[in-house]
Motif scaffolding. Structure first.
Motif, mmCIF file in Angstrom:
data_model
loop_
_atom_site.group_PDB
_atom_site.id
_atom_site.type_symbol
_atom_site.label_atom_id
_atom_site.label_comp_id
_atom_site.label_asym_id
_atom_site.label_seq_id
_atom_site.Cartn_x
_atom_site.Cartn_y
_atom_site.Cartn_z
ATOM 1 N N GLU A 47 5.481 12.692 -9.533
ATOM 2 C CA GLU A 47 5.088 12.153 -10.827
ATOM 3 C C GLU A 47 4.956 10.632 -10.792
ATOM 4 O O GLU A 47 4.198 10.035 -11.565
ATOM 5 N N HIS A 48 5.709 9.980 -9.880
ATOM 6 C CA HIS A 48 5.597 8.529 -9.751
ATOM 7 C C HIS A 48 4.240 8.160 -9.158
ATOM 8 O O HIS A 48 3.549 7.251 -9.646
ATOM 9 N N ALA A 49 3.850 8.876 -8.109
ATOM 10 C CA ALA A 49 2.552 8.639 -7.493
ATOM 11 C C ALA A 49 1.421 8.971 -8.464
ATOM 12 O O ALA A 49 0.390 8.283 -8.490
ATOM 13 N N ALA A 50 1.616 10.010 -9.267
ATOM 14 C CA ALA A 50 0.600 10.394 -10.246
ATOM 15 C C ALA A 50 0.474 9.345 -11.343
ATOM 16 O O ALA A 50 -0.634 9.052 -11.818
ATOM 17 N N ALA A 51 1.597 8.770 -11.754
ATOM 18 C CA ALA A 51 1.566 7.715 -12.764
ATOM 19 C C ALA A 51 0.808 6.500 -12.252
ATOM 20 O O ALA A 51 0.073 5.851 -13.004
ATOM 21 N N ALA A 52 0.974 6.206 -10.970
ATOM 22 C CA ALA A 52 0.221 5.107 -10.375
ATOM 23 C C ALA A 52 -1.275 5.404 -10.409
ATOM 24 O O ALA A 52 -2.104 4.555 -10.739
ATOM 25 N N SER A 53 -1.623 6.639 -10.086
ATOM 26 C CA SER A 53 -3.029 7.043 -10.113
ATOM 27 C C SER A 53 -3.612 6.917 -11.517
ATOM 28 O O SER A 53 -4.768 6.505 -11.692
ATOM 29 N N ALA A 54 -2.821 7.261 -12.513
ATOM 30 C CA ALA A 54 -3.290 7.202 -13.903
ATOM 31 C C ALA A 54 -3.621 5.783 -14.339
ATOM 32 O O ALA A 54 -4.395 5.579 -15.285
ATOM 33 N N LEU A 55 -3.040 4.801 -13.636
ATOM 34 C CA LEU A 55 -3.337 3.406 -13.937
ATOM 35 C C LEU A 55 -4.688 2.981 -13.367
ATOM 36 O O LEU A 55 -5.172 1.887 -13.654
ATOM 37 N N GLY A 56 -5.269 3.833 -12.536
ATOM 38 C CA GLY A 56 -6.560 3.512 -11.947
ATOM 39 C C GLY A 56 -6.494 2.530 -10.800
ATOM 40 O O GLY A 56 -7.461 1.813 -10.524
ATOM 41 N N VAL A 57 -5.354 2.498 -10.094
ATOM 42 C CA VAL A 57 -5.185 1.517 -9.026
ATOM 43 C C VAL A 57 -5.912 1.939 -7.751
ATOM 44 O O VAL A 57 -6.259 3.105 -7.553
ATOM 45 N N ASP A 58 -6.120 0.977 -6.870
ATOM 46 C CA ASP A 58 -6.730 1.207 -5.569
ATOM 47 C C ASP A 58 -5.695 1.368 -4.460
ATOM 48 O O ASP A 58 -6.020 1.901 -3.397
ATOM 49 N N VAL A 59 -4.473 0.882 -4.708
ATOM 50 C CA VAL A 59 -3.441 0.873 -3.661
ATOM 51 C C VAL A 59 -2.094 1.263 -4.253
ATOM 52 O O VAL A 59 -1.704 0.776 -5.325
ATOM 53 N N TYR A 60 -1.379 2.133 -3.551
ATOM 54 C CA TYR A 60 0.017 2.489 -3.858
ATOM 55 C C TYR A 60 0.851 1.862 -2.748
ATOM 56 O O TYR A 60 0.779 2.285 -1.590
ATOM 57 N N ALA A 61 1.623 0.838 -3.075
ATOM 58 C CA ALA A 61 2.336 0.036 -2.081
ATOM 59 C C ALA A 61 3.829 0.293 -2.184
ATOM 60 O O ALA A 61 4.446 -0.010 -3.202
ATOM 61 N N ALA A 62 4.421 0.825 -1.114
ATOM 62 C CA ALA A 62 5.823 1.238 -1.120
ATOM 63 C C ALA A 62 6.658 0.381 -0.180
ATOM 64 O O ALA A 62 6.334 0.242 1.007
ATOM 65 N N SER A 63 7.733 -0.167 -0.712
ATOM 66 C CA SER A 63 8.725 -0.903 0.077
ATOM 67 C C SER A 63 9.859 0.057 0.404
ATOM 68 O O SER A 63 10.487 0.601 -0.507
ATOM 69 N N CYS A 64 10.146 0.259 1.701
ATOM 70 C CA CYS A 64 10.998 1.383 2.090
ATOM 71 C C CYS A 64 12.095 1.013 3.076
ATOM 72 O O CYS A 64 12.061 -0.044 3.715
ATOM 73 N N LEU A 65 13.059 1.916 3.160
ATOM 74 C CA LEU A 65 13.991 2.021 4.284
ATOM 75 C C LEU A 65 13.957 3.480 4.718
ATOM 76 O O LEU A 65 14.522 4.353 4.057
ATOM 77 N N ILE A 66 13.268 3.745 5.812
ATOM 78 C CA ILE A 66 13.087 5.110 6.303
ATOM 79 C C ILE A 66 13.629 5.200 7.721
ATOM 80 O O ILE A 66 13.283 4.376 8.577
ATOM 81 N N THR A 67 14.496 6.174 7.954
ATOM 82 C CA THR A 67 15.072 6.374 9.285
ATOM 83 C C THR A 67 14.190 7.309 10.100
ATOM 84 O O THR A 67 13.264 7.936 9.586
ATOM 85 N N ASN A 68 14.507 7.434 11.373
ATOM 86 C CA ASN A 68 13.737 8.333 12.236
ATOM 87 C C ASN A 68 13.776 9.768 11.726
ATOM 88 O O ASN A 68 12.772 10.487 11.776
ATOM 89 N N GLY A 69 14.944 10.187 11.209
ATOM 90 C CA GLY A 69 15.078 11.553 10.734
ATOM 91 C C GLY A 69 14.227 11.879 9.530
ATOM 92 O O GLY A 69 13.845 13.031 9.310
ATOM 93 N N GLY A 70 13.904 10.867 8.732
ATOM 94 C CA GLY A 70 13.123 11.110 7.524
ATOM 95 C C GLY A 70 11.677 10.695 7.618
ATOM 96 O O GLY A 70 10.897 10.956 6.692
ATOM 97 N N TYR A 71 11.305 10.066 8.737
ATOM 98 C CA TYR A 71 9.985 9.450 8.800
ATOM 99 C C TYR A 71 8.845 10.460 8.690
ATOM 100 O O TYR A 71 7.896 10.249 7.941
ATOM 101 N N ASP A 72 8.912 11.545 9.439
ATOM 102 C CA ASP A 72 7.790 12.492 9.444
ATOM 103 C C ASP A 72 7.533 13.060 8.054
ATOM 104 O O ASP A 72 6.389 13.144 7.601
ATOM 105 N N GLN A 73 8.604 13.448 7.371
ATOM 106 C CA GLN A 73 8.443 14.029 6.039
ATOM 107 C C GLN A 73 7.941 12.987 5.041
ATOM 108 O O GLN A 73 7.025 13.262 4.245
ATOM 109 N N ASP A 74 8.527 11.788 5.071
ATOM 110 C CA ASP A 74 8.143 10.768 4.099
ATOM 111 C C ASP A 74 6.717 10.284 4.320
ATOM 112 O O ASP A 74 5.964 10.077 3.363
ATOM 113 N N SER A 75 6.330 10.081 5.574
ATOM 114 C CA SER A 75 4.971 9.620 5.843
ATOM 115 C C SER A 75 3.954 10.701 5.489
ATOM 116 O O SER A 75 2.866 10.397 4.974
#
Length: 249
Positions: A149-177
């Motif tokens: 719903e967060h990504a969808a809310a960004a889309s509803a704003l009509g943006v061109d870019v969804y920019a995420a500041s993250c802390l992602i470990t090796n164990g979570g990288y594949d799923q998150d990406s």
């Protein structure tokens, strides 16, 4: 995607010291400016590192003079810098992204969705998806991206870019990406993910910061960890990208 843009993810390495991290941010902003980057996004809590127990002691307010160096760097390089920091607002602590603009003004976005345990130290933000209106960019911080719903809310704003500041470990990288790639394809916007490039707060970050186009294709990605600048540009409908390694000193 409508607008041309040249943007970058700053894959920083936590120096476990605010001033040292601040110097590193200045180097990234300077390098981004030389490359013609207009938007530079740093990882979650990049200025302090992901140190939850110490966050309050190292927090800043929007008017803090400790941020003056960031303002000067942004102005000098003509770069909009999005830096991660524990932000104190009216006595409440937030995980925030500070948007530092070349004209000296600043704005903030506070993380909406906290990871388990973060609620012991931080309050959740409540203002919804942030929109850098003049750039067509919506901001997210780490766990925000786990909520469609967060990504969808960004889309509803009509943006061109969804920019995420993250802390992602090796164990979570594949799923998150994979989730970020799916958002790009579903919402037809580019996705930028800025991750830490080394250990921080007891976590081993995976690095591998990346930028995907509006179809979910990888434009540019860091190889592993370390201090790297991941650049992508859309011009006349075509994407190009490159990666630069930056010295820490």
């Amino acid at each position: 995607m409508k607008n041309d843009i040249r943007m970058a993810a700053a894959q920083t390495v936590d120096q476990c010291d605010f001033n040292a991290n601040l110097v590193q941010h200045g180097r990234f902003i300077e390098a981004a400016g030389r490359e013609g980057v207009k938007l530079l996004v740093f990882p979650e809590l990049s200025l302090t590192g992901y140190h939850r127990k110490q966050a309050s002691a190292h927090s800043v307010e929007m008017t803090s003079p400790r941020l003056d160096a960031l303002r000067r760097a942004s102005a000098s390089a003509d770069v909009v810098a999005v830096a991660g920091v524990p932000l104190m607002v009216d006595g409440r602590l937030f995980i925030a992204s500070l948007v530092v603009k070349p004209d000296g003004t600043m704005a903030s976005y506070c993380k909406q969705h906290l990871h388990p345990g973060e609620d012991l130290f931080f309050h959740p933000g409540a203002e919804g998806a942030a929109n850098l209106e003049t750039m067509g960019v919506a901001l997210a911080i780490c766990a925000d991206t786990n909520y469609p719903e967060h990504a969808a809310a960004a889309s509803a704003l009509g943006v061109d870019v969804y920019a995420a500041s993250c802390l992602i470990t090796n164990g979570g990288y594949d799923q998150d990406s994979a989730q970020l790639i799916a958002y790009a394809a579903k919402h037809a916007y580019a996705v930028l993910m800025a991750n830490h490039g080394g250990p921080t707060g007891g976590f081993e970050a995976a690095g591998r910061s990346a930028i995907w186009d509006e179809k979910g294709n990888c434009v540019s990605a860091a190889l592993g960890t370390g201090a790297q600048l991941v650049i992508a540009e859309r011009s006349s409908g075509q994407w190009t990208g490159r990666v630069m390694r930056l010295p820490l000193e």
